[in-house]
Scaffold this motif. Structure first.
Motif, mmCIF file in Angstrom:
data_model
loop_
_atom_site.group_PDB
_atom_site.id
_atom_site.type_symbol
_atom_site.label_atom_id
_atom_site.label_comp_id
_atom_site.label_asym_id
_atom_site.label_seq_id
_atom_site.Cartn_x
_atom_site.Cartn_y
_atom_site.Cartn_z
ATOM 1 N N UNK A 1 0.853 -1.205 0.000
ATOM 2 C CA UNK A 1 0.000 0.000 0.000
ATOM 3 C C UNK A 1 0.881 1.245 0.000
ATOM 4 N N UNK A 2 1.914 1.223 0.805
ATOM 5 C CA UNK A 2 2.807 2.380 0.907
ATOM 6 C C UNK A 2 3.489 2.673 -0.424
ATOM 7 N N UNK A 3 3.840 1.619 -1.151
ATOM 8 C CA UNK A 3 4.526 1.822 -2.443
ATOM 9 C C UNK A 3 3.661 2.601 -3.426
ATOM 10 N N UNK A 4 2.331 2.563 -3.229
ATOM 11 C CA UNK A 4 1.431 3.255 -4.156
ATOM 12 C C UNK A 4 1.278 4.736 -3.834
ATOM 13 N N UNK A 5 1.797 5.176 -2.671
ATOM 14 C CA UNK A 5 1.591 6.574 -2.257
ATOM 15 C C UNK A 5 2.349 7.546 -3.151
ATOM 16 N N UNK A 6 1.734 8.696 -3.389
ATOM 17 C CA UNK A 6 2.483 9.803 -3.990
ATOM 18 C C UNK A 6 3.357 10.405 -2.888
ATOM 19 N N UNK A 7 4.314 11.236 -3.288
ATOM 20 C CA UNK A 7 5.282 11.702 -2.279
ATOM 21 C C UNK A 7 4.638 12.543 -1.178
ATOM 22 N N UNK A 8 3.502 13.169 -1.483
ATOM 23 C CA UNK A 8 2.886 14.019 -0.454
ATOM 24 C C UNK A 8 1.751 13.306 0.290
ATOM 25 N N UNK A 9 1.575 12.026 0.057
ATOM 26 C CA UNK A 9 0.497 11.313 0.754
ATOM 27 C C UNK A 9 1.028 10.573 1.977
ATOM 28 N N UNK A 10 0.111 10.250 2.879
ATOM 29 C CA UNK A 10 0.495 9.504 4.082
ATOM 30 C C UNK A 10 -0.472 8.342 4.303
ATOM 31 N N UNK A 11 0.056 7.317 4.942
ATOM 32 C CA UNK A 11 -0.766 6.179 5.342
ATOM 33 C C UNK A 11 -0.887 6.267 6.865
ATOM 34 N N UNK A 12 -2.099 6.307 7.367
ATOM 35 C CA UNK A 12 -2.281 6.359 8.818
ATOM 36 C C UNK A 12 -2.762 4.990 9.301
ATOM 37 N N UNK A 13 -2.097 4.466 10.313
ATOM 38 C CA UNK A 13 -2.425 3.125 10.814
ATOM 39 C C UNK A 13 -3.100 3.264 12.183
ATOM 40 N N UNK A 14 -4.357 2.855 12.234
ATOM 41 C CA UNK A 14 -5.163 2.983 13.454
ATOM 42 C C UNK A 14 -5.148 1.667 14.226
ATOM 43 N N UNK A 15 -5.189 1.721 15.518
ATOM 44 C CA UNK A 15 -5.211 0.502 16.330
ATOM 45 C C UNK A 15 -6.470 0.464 17.175
ATOM 46 N N UNK A 16 -6.810 -0.724 17.610
ATOM 47 C CA UNK A 16 -8.017 -0.895 18.439
ATOM 48 C C UNK A 16 -7.949 -2.262 19.109
ATOM 49 N N UNK A 17 -8.066 -2.333 20.419
ATOM 50 C CA UNK A 17 -7.848 -3.620 21.089
ATOM 51 C C UNK A 17 -9.057 -4.555 21.147
ATOM 52 N N UNK A 18 -10.201 -4.100 20.707
ATOM 53 C CA UNK A 18 -11.413 -4.919 20.818
ATOM 54 C C UNK A 18 -12.427 -4.446 19.788
ATOM 55 N N UNK A 19 -13.371 -5.268 19.488
ATOM 56 C CA UNK A 19 -14.527 -4.916 18.673
ATOM 57 C C UNK A 19 -14.203 -4.627 17.206
ATOM 58 N N UNK A 20 -14.729 -5.366 16.260
ATOM 59 C CA UNK A 20 -15.681 -6.472 16.443
ATOM 60 C C UNK A 20 -15.025 -7.781 16.903
ATOM 61 N N UNK B 1 -11.217 -11.628 20.922
ATOM 62 C CA UNK B 1 -10.103 -12.353 21.557
ATOM 63 C C UNK B 1 -8.792 -11.644 21.239
ATOM 64 N N UNK B 2 -8.509 -11.493 19.934
ATOM 65 C CA UNK B 2 -7.339 -10.696 19.577
ATOM 66 C C UNK B 2 -7.699 -9.814 18.393
ATOM 67 N N UNK B 3 -7.093 -8.638 18.330
ATOM 68 C CA UNK B 3 -7.191 -7.851 17.097
ATOM 69 C C UNK B 3 -5.777 -7.757 16.541
ATOM 70 N N UNK B 4 -5.665 -7.692 15.210
ATOM 71 C CA UNK B 4 -4.329 -7.761 14.614
ATOM 72 C C UNK B 4 -3.483 -6.528 14.898
ATOM 73 N N UNK B 5 -4.140 -5.367 15.042
ATOM 74 C CA UNK B 5 -3.385 -4.167 15.449
ATOM 75 C C UNK B 5 -4.039 -3.690 16.739
ATOM 76 N N UNK B 6 -3.589 -4.237 17.841
ATOM 77 C CA UNK B 6 -4.314 -4.034 19.095
ATOM 78 C C UNK B 6 -3.937 -2.746 19.813
ATOM 79 N N UNK B 7 -2.704 -2.309 19.660
ATOM 80 C CA UNK B 7 -2.320 -1.122 20.426
ATOM 81 C C UNK B 7 -1.293 -0.287 19.673
ATOM 82 N N UNK B 8 -0.870 0.812 20.329
ATOM 83 C CA UNK B 8 -0.002 1.778 19.643
ATOM 84 C C UNK B 8 1.366 1.188 19.303
ATOM 85 N N UNK B 9 1.795 0.223 20.111
ATOM 86 C CA UNK B 9 3.097 -0.391 19.835
ATOM 87 C C UNK B 9 3.048 -1.183 18.532
#
Ligand code: RM4
Ligand code: MN
Ligand code: MN
Length: 393
Positions: free
Chosen positions: A169-188, A191-199
């Motif tokens: 996904x990052x390789x497709x960005x133009x030089x002035x674009x950004x990818x923001x990665x959000x995390x969330x520990x629960x829901x939906x 048991x586990x979420x793949x990006x559970x926290x800020x770390x």
């Protein structure tokens, strides 16, 4: 600088993005109470966001959810340009939807089926192209990926797939674009979420590439977690990309900002102002609202949110950083804490009203909205059609 001047300087640089889905009908898994004035088309969402911006002057962009707002993908770009010109608000962050299609039942980037991972990747690539076409900088990724039961998912394999697809996904960005990665520990997933926290979000953003950053949604933490410390660390690492603001009491409640714990929001803003003071420049952060107002009037709740955000941002700008540093160095705990408390308890509303007057904005945006007749008009126009629930959030 005197109080009013500090407030005005702070407000001059504070902008906050509105979520298109905040104007649409939403609800809980127990039911949706449709509002006759809710927006159900993209045009109505732009119109409502345009109202909030016209009255507050600080919300020039609207976050868009690709599936809900841009079902025709790239072909919708021309329509966005027309709506921007007409309603005076531009497209903001572009939010791919990797959670509603049936294929995503067991995940998107983390799905064990490579064909589904590929499909998710393609959707993100399409979203990057849409962002380019509508002039948006940020592509904001939130994943519902996770599992509900122990042993049912290979956590490390899924992590590897996330790295691989985020890099693509990052390789497709133009030089002035950004990818923001959000995390969330629960829901939906519960048991586990793949990006559970800020770390995890930080490691994935670093792995994705130099234009990726972490997105902090205030509702995506365990109760009592120290969010401002996370903010301070991400700032120090140069990795804080943006916020999704909302308030909560229990989970991801998406209540209006500052309604439950305004001091929490103040403490977050304090860390940002303190960082700017020490580093000599305001960090480049996308401030966004991510709320759904199920019971309150949607436009009113949004205006209320923006006004509260301005107040808390301005209060935090009143902290005397020089005095605070001295008190910290001297370990004068009561004095140091008192400096924050003094700023928090200052009534900044008169200074904010002055700032609005200086910008030809109504002193009280909520009241101006109530007197404008806009709500009555859209209630009449929209209320006559069958209530459709066009999105949930
Ligand atoms: C998630 C997350 C995302 C938002 C969706 C609708 O909980 O906050 O940012 O886009 O909800
Ligand atoms: Mn969010
Ligand atoms: Mn959320």
């Amino acid at each position: 600088m005197v109080t009013a001047e500090r407030v005005h300087t702070a407000l001059d640089r504070f902008r906050i993005e509105l979520p298109s889905w905040g104007f649409a009908n939403t609800g809980t898994r127990f039911g949706k109470f449709a509002q006759p004035a809710a927006a159900s088309t993209l045009e109505e969402k732009f119109s409502d966001a345009g109202q909030v911006h016209a009255l507050t002057g600080v919300c020039p962009t609207v976050a868009l959810h690709v599936l809900w707002d841009l079902p025709d993908g790239l072909r919708s770009a021309a329509e966005i340009a027309r709506l921007s010109a007409r309603y005076g608000v531009r497209a903001g962050s572009i939010n791919p939807n990797l959670f509603q299609d049936q294929e995503y039942k067991h995940g998107s980037f983390g799905n064990p089926d490579p064909a589904i991972r590929q499909r998710a990747r393609q959707h993100v690539l399409d979203s990057v192209a849409i962002a380019g076409a509508v002039g948006s900088r940020d592509i904001s990724l939130w994943f519902a990926d996770g599992s509900n039961y122990p042993g049912t998912a290979n956590i490390r394999a899924r992590r590897t797939w996330f790295v691989e697809h985020l890099q693509a996904s990052h390789r497709a960005l133009a030089t002035d674009q950004r990818l923001l990665v959000e995390y969330k520990p629960f829901e939906p997933a519960f048991y586990h979420t793949d990006i559970a926290d800020w770390g995890m979000a930080l490691l994935l953003a670093r792995a994705a590439g130099p234009q990726a950053r972490v997105l902090v949604d205030t509702g995506h933490h365990y109760l009592s977690q120290n969010i401002e410390q996370i903010v301070a660390w991400l700032l120090a690492e140069g990795m804080l990309g943006g916020f999704h603001f909302n308030d909560r009491r229990y989970a991801d409640d998406d209540l209006t900002l500052g309604s439950i714990d305004p001091y929490q929001v103040f403490r977050i803003f304090h860390e940002i102002h303190a960082f700017a003071y020490e580093s000599g420049g305001a960090p480049d952060i996308a401030y966004m609202v991510d709320q759904s107002h199920n019971l309150k009037g949607k436009i009113e709740a949004m205006i209320q949110t923006v006004c509260v955000a301005q107040e808390l941002y301005a209060k935090a700008a009143l902290v005397d950083h020089g005095a605070l540093a001295a008190a910290q160095t001297a370990n004068d705990l009561v004095a140091a804490e008192g400096i924050l408390q003094d700023a928090f308890s200052t009534d900044v509303r008169p200074a904010i009203r002055e700032w609005r007057a200086a910008h030809s904005l109504p002193a009280d945006p909520l009241r101006a909205f109530r007197e404008s007749g806009y709500l009555e008009r859209i209630t009449r126009e929209r209320g006559s059609r069958a209530a459709g629930v066009s999105s949930y959030a």
